[in-house]
Design a protein around this motif. Sequence first.
Motif, PDB file in Angstrom:
ATOM      1  N   UNK A   1       0.819  -1.213   0.000  1.00 12.31           N
ATOM      2  CA  UNK A   1       0.000   0.000   0.000  1.00 12.31           C
ATOM      3  C   UNK A   1       0.858   1.271   0.000  1.00 12.31           C
ATOM      4  N   UNK A   2       1.973   1.224   0.708  1.00 13.31           N
ATOM      5  CA  UNK A   2       2.824   2.411   0.795  1.00 13.31           C
ATOM      6  C   UNK A   2       3.671   2.626  -0.454  1.00 13.31           C
ATOM      7  N   UNK A   3       3.776   1.597  -1.293  1.00 13.42           N
ATOM      8  CA  UNK A   3       4.623   1.707  -2.482  1.00 13.42           C
ATOM      9  C   UNK A   3       3.922   2.389  -3.647  1.00 13.42           C
ATOM     10  N   UNK A   4       2.680   2.787  -3.452  1.00 10.70           N
ATOM     11  CA  UNK A   4       1.960   3.461  -4.522  1.00 10.70           C
ATOM     12  C   UNK A   4       1.255   2.470  -5.436  1.00 10.70           C
ATOM     13  N   UNK A   5       0.828   2.935  -6.574  1.00 13.01           N
ATOM     14  CA  UNK A   5       0.110   2.097  -7.525  1.00 13.01           C
ATOM     15  C   UNK A   5       1.082   1.166  -8.234  1.00 13.01           C
ATOM     16  N   UNK A   6       0.868  -0.124  -8.066  1.00 16.14           N
ATOM     17  CA  UNK A   6       1.707  -1.117  -8.729  1.00 16.14           C
ATOM     18  C   UNK A   6       1.110  -1.422 -10.095  1.00 16.14           C
ATOM     19  N   UNK A   7       1.868  -1.161 -11.154  1.00 18.65           N
ATOM     20  CA  UNK A   7       1.343  -1.258 -12.511  1.00 18.65           C
ATOM     21  C   UNK A   7       1.340  -2.677 -13.052  1.00 18.65           C
ATOM     22  N   UNK A   8       2.252  -3.511 -12.575  1.00 21.44           N
ATOM     23  CA  UNK A   8       2.395  -4.853 -13.145  1.00 21.44           C
ATOM     24  C   UNK A   8       2.339  -5.904 -12.045  1.00 21.44           C
ATOM     25  N   UNK A   9       2.174  -7.156 -12.489  1.00 21.53           N
ATOM     26  CA  UNK A   9       2.218  -8.265 -11.541  1.00 21.53           C
ATOM     27  C   UNK A   9       3.570  -8.319 -10.851  1.00 21.53           C
ATOM     28  N   UNK A  10       4.633  -8.045 -11.599  1.00 21.03           N
ATOM     29  CA  UNK A  10       5.977  -8.047 -11.018  1.00 21.03           C
ATOM     30  C   UNK A  10       6.109  -6.996  -9.928  1.00 21.03           C
ATOM     31  N   UNK A  11       5.519  -5.818 -10.143  1.00 23.61           N
ATOM     32  CA  UNK A  11       5.559  -4.758  -9.133  1.00 23.61           C
ATOM     33  C   UNK A  11       4.924  -5.208  -7.828  1.00 23.61           C
ATOM     34  N   UNK A  12       3.760  -5.850  -7.939  1.00 25.74           N
ATOM     35  CA  UNK A  12       3.028  -6.273  -6.739  1.00 25.74           C
ATOM     36  C   UNK A  12       3.806  -7.333  -5.981  1.00 25.74           C
ATOM     37  N   UNK A  13       4.288  -8.349  -6.688  1.00 24.40           N
ATOM     38  CA  UNK A  13       5.005  -9.422  -6.008  1.00 24.40           C
ATOM     39  C   UNK A  13       6.297  -8.923  -5.376  1.00 24.40           C
ATOM     40  N   UNK A  14       6.981  -7.999  -6.039  1.00 27.74           N
ATOM     41  CA  UNK A  14       8.214  -7.459  -5.467  1.00 27.74           C
ATOM     42  C   UNK A  14       7.915  -6.665  -4.193  1.00 27.74           C
ATOM     43  N   UNK A  15       6.853  -5.869  -4.224  1.00 23.91           N
ATOM     44  CA  UNK A  15       6.480  -5.096  -3.038  1.00 23.91           C
ATOM     45  C   UNK A  15       6.084  -6.021  -1.886  1.00 23.91           C
ATOM     46  N   UNK A  16       5.322  -7.063  -2.189  1.00 22.25           N
ATOM     47  CA  UNK A  16       4.941  -8.007  -1.143  1.00 22.25           C
ATOM     48  C   UNK A  16       6.165  -8.703  -0.551  1.00 22.25           C
ATOM     49  N   UNK A  17       7.101  -9.074  -1.417  1.00 21.46           N
ATOM     50  CA  UNK A  17       8.310  -9.749  -0.945  1.00 21.46           C
ATOM     51  C   UNK A  17       9.126  -8.836  -0.048  1.00 21.46           C
ATOM     52  N   UNK A  18       9.269  -7.575  -0.438  1.00 19.93           N
ATOM     53  CA  UNK A  18      10.055  -6.638   0.374  1.00 19.93           C
ATOM     54  C   UNK A  18       9.386  -6.384   1.722  1.00 19.93           C
ATOM     55  N   UNK A  19       8.078  -6.222   1.710  1.00 21.01           N
ATOM     56  CA  UNK A  19       7.380  -5.991   2.966  1.00 21.01           C
ATOM     57  C   UNK A  19       7.433  -7.185   3.893  1.00 21.01           C
ATOM     58  N   UNK A  20       7.267  -8.377   3.333  1.00 18.61           N
ATOM     59  CA  UNK A  20       7.340  -9.584   4.155  1.00 18.61           C
ATOM     60  C   UNK A  20       8.739  -9.767   4.711  1.00 18.61           C
ATOM     61  N   UNK A  21       9.753  -9.439   3.925  1.00 17.75           N
ATOM     62  CA  UNK A  21      11.150  -9.575   4.370  1.00 17.75           C
ATOM     63  C   UNK A  21      11.421  -8.686   5.581  1.00 17.75           C
ATOM     64  N   UNK A  22      10.985  -7.440   5.509  1.00 18.73           N
ATOM     65  CA  UNK A  22      11.278  -6.505   6.604  1.00 18.73           C
ATOM     66  C   UNK A  22      10.473  -6.812   7.859  1.00 18.73           C
ATOM     67  N   UNK A  23       9.308  -7.442   7.713  1.00 19.08           N
ATOM     68  CA  UNK A  23       8.460  -7.669   8.880  1.00 19.08           C
ATOM     69  C   UNK A  23       8.314  -9.115   9.296  1.00 19.08           C
ATOM     70  N   UNK A  24       9.108 -10.018   8.712  1.00 24.42           N
ATOM     71  CA  UNK A  24       8.962 -11.445   8.996  1.00 24.42           C
ATOM     72  C   UNK A  24       9.144 -11.734  10.481  1.00 24.42           C
ATOM     73  N   UNK A  25       8.299 -12.589  11.021  1.00 25.83           N
ATOM     74  CA  UNK A  25       8.375 -13.006  12.410  1.00 25.83           C
ATOM     75  C   UNK A  25       8.394 -14.527  12.469  1.00 25.83           C
ATOM     76  N   UNK A  26       9.316 -15.058  13.253  1.00 28.03           N
ATOM     77  CA  UNK A  26       9.393 -16.500  13.410  1.00 28.03           C
ATOM     78  C   UNK A  26       9.875 -17.182  12.147  1.00 28.03           C
ATOM     79  N   UNK A  27      10.130 -18.459  12.249  1.00 26.88           N
ATOM     80  CA  UNK A  27      10.635 -19.190  11.096  1.00 26.88           C
ATOM     81  C   UNK A  27       9.583 -19.298  10.003  1.00 26.88           C
ATOM     82  N   UNK A  28       8.323 -19.440  10.383  1.00 29.43           N
ATOM     83  CA  UNK A  28       7.266 -19.525   9.375  1.00 29.43           C
ATOM     84  C   UNK A  28       7.157 -18.221   8.588  1.00 29.43           C
TER      85      UNK A  28
END
Length: 564
Positions: A60-87
């Motif tokens: 949501x903070x990354x602005x309008x994601x134009x492509x599927x690649x944009x969305x998946x990259x943003x999700x990956x970066x956000x999950x990386x910075x906020x990951x909790x636990x091994x799962x």
Amino acid sequence: MFEAGDVVDAPALRRWAELGLKAIEERRDEINVLNVFPVPDGDTGTNLLITVRSAVDWLHSSGTSQTAADVLDALARGAFTGARGNSGVILAQMLRGMADATATAEHLDAAGIARALDRAAVEVMRALSTPADGTIVSVLRAAAAGASRLGAGATPADVALAAADAAAAALQHTVTQLDVLAEAGVVDAGGLGLMILLDVFVEVVTGERPDRRLTLTTRPVPPVRSAARPDASRHDDTPARNDAAAHGGTVTHAVQDYEVMYFVSGSDDKRMETLRTRLDTLGDSVAVVGDGARTWSVHVHCCVPGAAVEAGLAAGSLHRIEITCFALDAVHRDNCDSELRQRPASAGRAVLAVVEGDGAAQLFEAEGAVVVRADRPMTIPGLLDAIRAVDAPEVLVLPNGSLSEQNLVAVGAAARDDHRAVMFLPSWSMVQGLASLAVHDAERESVDDAFTMTEAAATTRWGSLRIAQERALTWVGTCEPGNSLGLAGHDVVVIEHDLVAAGASLLDKILAAGGELVTMLVGSGAPDGLAEQLTAHLDAHHPEVEVVVYHGGQGSDLLQLGVE
């Protein structure tokens, strides 16, 4: 709403993330209850929720994601910075694999979805030192295989459903793959979370979420205490560090007291692989994942968290270091020997001191303290048992740096009851403990005695001498193996090639704020004549200071010193 078609575009992936967050939030408690591995009070659902929420927030903070690649990259970066636990770490790496597989894609067709899941499984396997069957890893691998089995002519809906169905079958099978799951009669908690996300993906591309009728448990499972606490401690369904398990064999576990997580930057693949190898020797559940931009997230379960952090320092620059104790005292308490559960005497106050070394133990015992030895690292259950074994209604504890402040709070909460008052005094070293014990007076009121002892410990400045075992970054520069280190409190303030020079410099720094008495506690590994040479330095440069030397015999420090 996205309708079934030939491709999955950016809005569809955004909707998948948002619906997935909602689904995990709704079923968080259910996932938490299933988490009996490695201990039956986990919070895998909470960990997954925090990780997915971080991914969606980043999107949501990354602005309008134009492509599927944009969305998946943003999700990956956000999950990386906020990951909790091994799962959470595994989920973040899964999203990173999907993003890397679709780095230039405007949208995903059937082949693109299959390719993304396959890359996700490969990257997760690469990130874990010893991936085990019967965990979220098994469920992801099955989903990728199911998606890849379909041939030409398959639609995105076909691939999504095949992946989710394969994941559901694999999840049901996990109860037969890990002994701890079979004993509890539950499927893997992290695997359930992944299956939920895959079912949501099916809903996005078909308009209908699968109605699963899975047998998640075969016997009642008690609710977990952490289910209602979004920021609870983060131990969960981590794969075992066990080669037999990686091939479908029986899993065995060494109990690890801590979960350590941190980010590493300024490194490279070779050094990170060396770090992984080092962490494998320190503990289990090792995961090293990258964000695609030369930063790595590290996760390990271990007994000595400091060693895990020091290993990371040798690999690069660390930030966001998080150390969480699993607080196994609650589990251990139920199995305590009844002799340690006796009711304390009706009167009296005892001082319990955590001590390392024969000489130090004799010093504390001579001052009337009950001594618990910590020649091996002290654990929460060990200290808790020692307190319960003291036959007194009031116990003043001198922890002497044996456990972290957070862990001492946990021990205190468990040790206090209607028949015993327990107070921890702020002694972070044995020399502070000795200063505190010197003013103890059992005839004073408890609060007055505790205050006087606390003041004595707090006003005793302390330091120590050690030899660096590995290359590490400190406040005063980088030390190399074999360097002599002088620590003021917990911080390295002196790095020298000569031990006596390091000790002299350390004394000068600590005495810069004044002092009348220096107490030296000589360790078992100290070279002959060290205390004498440092005493000579004090005589020459600080003649007004009185010096007292004891042979403590501790193994952790070559020399511990206190200044009063």
